[in-house]
Design a protein around this motif. Sequence first.
Motif, PDB file in Angstrom:
ATOM      1  N   TYR A  62      45.650  27.392  27.395  1.00  0.00           N
ATOM      2  CA  TYR A  62      44.984  27.466  28.742  1.00  0.00           C
ATOM      3  C   TYR A  62      43.359  27.077  28.557  1.00  0.00           C
ATOM      4  O   TYR A  62      42.865  27.107  27.766  1.00  0.00           O
ATOM      5  CB  TYR A  62      44.876  29.175  29.054  1.00  0.00           C
ATOM      6  N   THR A  63      43.097  26.561  29.805  1.00  0.00           N
ATOM      7  CA  THR A  63      41.647  26.023  29.854  1.00  0.00           C
ATOM      8  C   THR A  63      40.916  26.495  31.201  1.00  0.00           C
ATOM      9  O   THR A  63      41.410  26.653  32.082  1.00  0.00           O
ATOM     10  CB  THR A  63      41.540  24.525  29.923  1.00  0.00           C
ATOM     11  N   THR A  64      39.728  26.580  31.217  1.00  0.00           N
ATOM     12  CA  THR A  64      38.819  26.874  32.229  1.00  0.00           C
ATOM     13  C   THR A  64      37.857  25.850  32.646  1.00  0.00           C
ATOM     14  O   THR A  64      37.016  25.571  31.702  1.00  0.00           O
ATOM     15  CB  THR A  64      38.391  28.211  32.144  1.00  0.00           C
ATOM     16  N   LYS A  87      32.401  35.251  23.212  1.00  0.00           N
ATOM     17  CA  LYS A  87      32.269  35.506  24.717  1.00  0.00           C
ATOM     18  C   LYS A  87      30.702  35.836  24.847  1.00  0.00           C
ATOM     19  O   LYS A  87      30.089  36.595  24.210  1.00  0.00           O
ATOM     20  CB  LYS A  87      33.256  36.527  25.360  1.00  0.00           C
ATOM     21  N   THR A 224      35.202  33.758  27.419  1.00  0.00           N
ATOM     22  CA  THR A 224      35.901  34.228  26.404  1.00  0.00           C
ATOM     23  C   THR A 224      35.653  33.719  24.947  1.00  0.00           C
ATOM     24  O   THR A 224      34.970  32.711  25.077  1.00  0.00           O
ATOM     25  CB  THR A 224      37.547  34.281  26.772  1.00  0.00           C
ATOM     26  N   ASP A 225      36.395  34.129  23.947  1.00  0.00           N
ATOM     27  CA  ASP A 225      36.421  33.514  22.693  1.00  0.00           C
ATOM     28  C   ASP A 225      37.082  32.187  22.967  1.00  0.00           C
ATOM     29  O   ASP A 225      38.231  32.029  23.427  1.00  0.00           O
ATOM     30  CB  ASP A 225      36.864  34.340  21.766  1.00  0.00           C
ATOM     31  N   GLY A 226      36.664  31.048  22.323  1.00  0.00           N
ATOM     32  CA  GLY A 226      37.156  30.001  22.497  1.00  0.00           C
ATOM     33  C   GLY A 226      36.319  28.761  22.098  1.00  0.00           C
ATOM     34  O   GLY A 226      35.482  28.889  21.033  1.00  0.00           O
ATOM     35  N   HIS A 249      40.523  28.385  25.910  1.00  0.00           N
ATOM     36  CA  HIS A 249      40.269  29.877  25.212  1.00  0.00           C
ATOM     37  C   HIS A 249      41.253  29.738  24.023  1.00  0.00           C
ATOM     38  O   HIS A 249      42.352  29.212  23.929  1.00  0.00           O
ATOM     39  CB  HIS A 249      41.224  30.751  26.505  1.00  0.00           C
ATOM     40  N   GLN A 250      40.696  30.530  23.129  1.00  0.00           N
ATOM     41  CA  GLN A 250      41.285  30.819  21.611  1.00  0.00           C
ATOM     42  C   GLN A 250      42.493  31.839  21.810  1.00  0.00           C
ATOM     43  O   GLN A 250      42.586  32.884  22.289  1.00  0.00           O
ATOM     44  CB  GLN A 250      40.267  31.366  20.714  1.00  0.00           C
ATOM     45  N   ASP A 252      45.046  32.045  23.209  1.00  0.00           N
ATOM     46  CA  ASP A 252      45.891  32.346  24.350  1.00  0.00           C
ATOM     47  C   ASP A 252      46.865  31.095  24.714  1.00  0.00           C
ATOM     48  O   ASP A 252      46.588  30.234  25.417  1.00  0.00           O
ATOM     49  CB  ASP A 252      45.198  32.674  25.557  1.00  0.00           C
TER      50      ASP A 252
END
Length: 371
Positions: A62-64, A87, A224-226, A249-250, A252
Amino acid sequence: MAALLLLGYAAIFVVIFKLLRVPVTRWTITTAAIGGVVLVGGLLLAMNYNHPYTTEARLYFYTTPIVPEVKGRVVEVPVKPNAALKKGDVLFKIDPQPYQFVVTQKEAALAEAEQGVKQLQTSLDQAGAAAAKAQAQVDLAQETYDRQVQLLERKVVAQATVDTASRNLEAANQSLVGAQAAEARARLAATSEIGGVNTTVARLAADLRDARYDLAQTTVTAPTDGYVTQLFLRPGMMAASSPAMIFIHQGDRMFAAAFPQTVVQRLRPGQEAEIAFDAIPGRVFVGKLQTLVDAVSQGQLQASPALLNPEDRGKTPGLALAAIEIDEDLSPYQLPAGATAQVAVYSDHLAPVAVIRRILLRMNSWLNYVR
């Protein structure tokens, strides 16, 4: 898979021809070839339908897209590509000065409005005093008029004196009406509130909160963490409504495999699955089919000015997507996000044939060493 089976079948017959000293004739070769087509073809049919296999499998992540809520010139990019982030860690900063100016302006306007509230209360007190004075003047003018009327009845004063007292009384009443109207206006201005707060003060306080929020958004942090990869943002660039970077995202992740629609009838949640990652040669992982997505992307319809064209959709029938849960821990391996794999799912039908599928999957996994 078919090539491996054919090679294995050919190797077996070469050994048979050598050990049993079978003469190589037109009939023996034809028999071996027909037998190979029937045997290998039958095994492939049985395996492909009852124990589906696919090379269209991938470890999805997953990416944002990081899009700043305010626009401006980037002044700092402390984040490093592919470095672990927590985060709230700072990704980049936008020049805060224009937004600080707005905050200062809103703070001044709010302070002025709060001071104005005190002035409105003072104006209300003044208007109330003026109305009370006007009422006292009306009372005095009324007493003077009444006394002059009595004196006129006794013929002590002339009619002109009564007329003057009447005009004075009328003027006093008019002054009282004006003073009362001014008091009402002052009261409305002083008591105009929402939630117990003066309306002007409430509006300016909301504007100030909005300005402070925009100021806070000049510092963009990790959701988030990532980590961030392929970082192209640099100080001096303009950050606007387009993504400035992609945040990954880490932990996930989701592993899914796409199968032809012809084998969907054999896919059931809970069935055993084996996975051979291209990035981990010679290793087969065990998992289970978790869910079968009840939709194929090629069949989706969206609002469009064009009519549906079945011919275009028929060219790509589409694959059925299945989510697979891997039972083993992948953390010891350096497995990149988006890694591809080969997957085999084993049903309860023709279970002995599954052994061949397992052997072929492992052979393909070993071949990854030389690919």
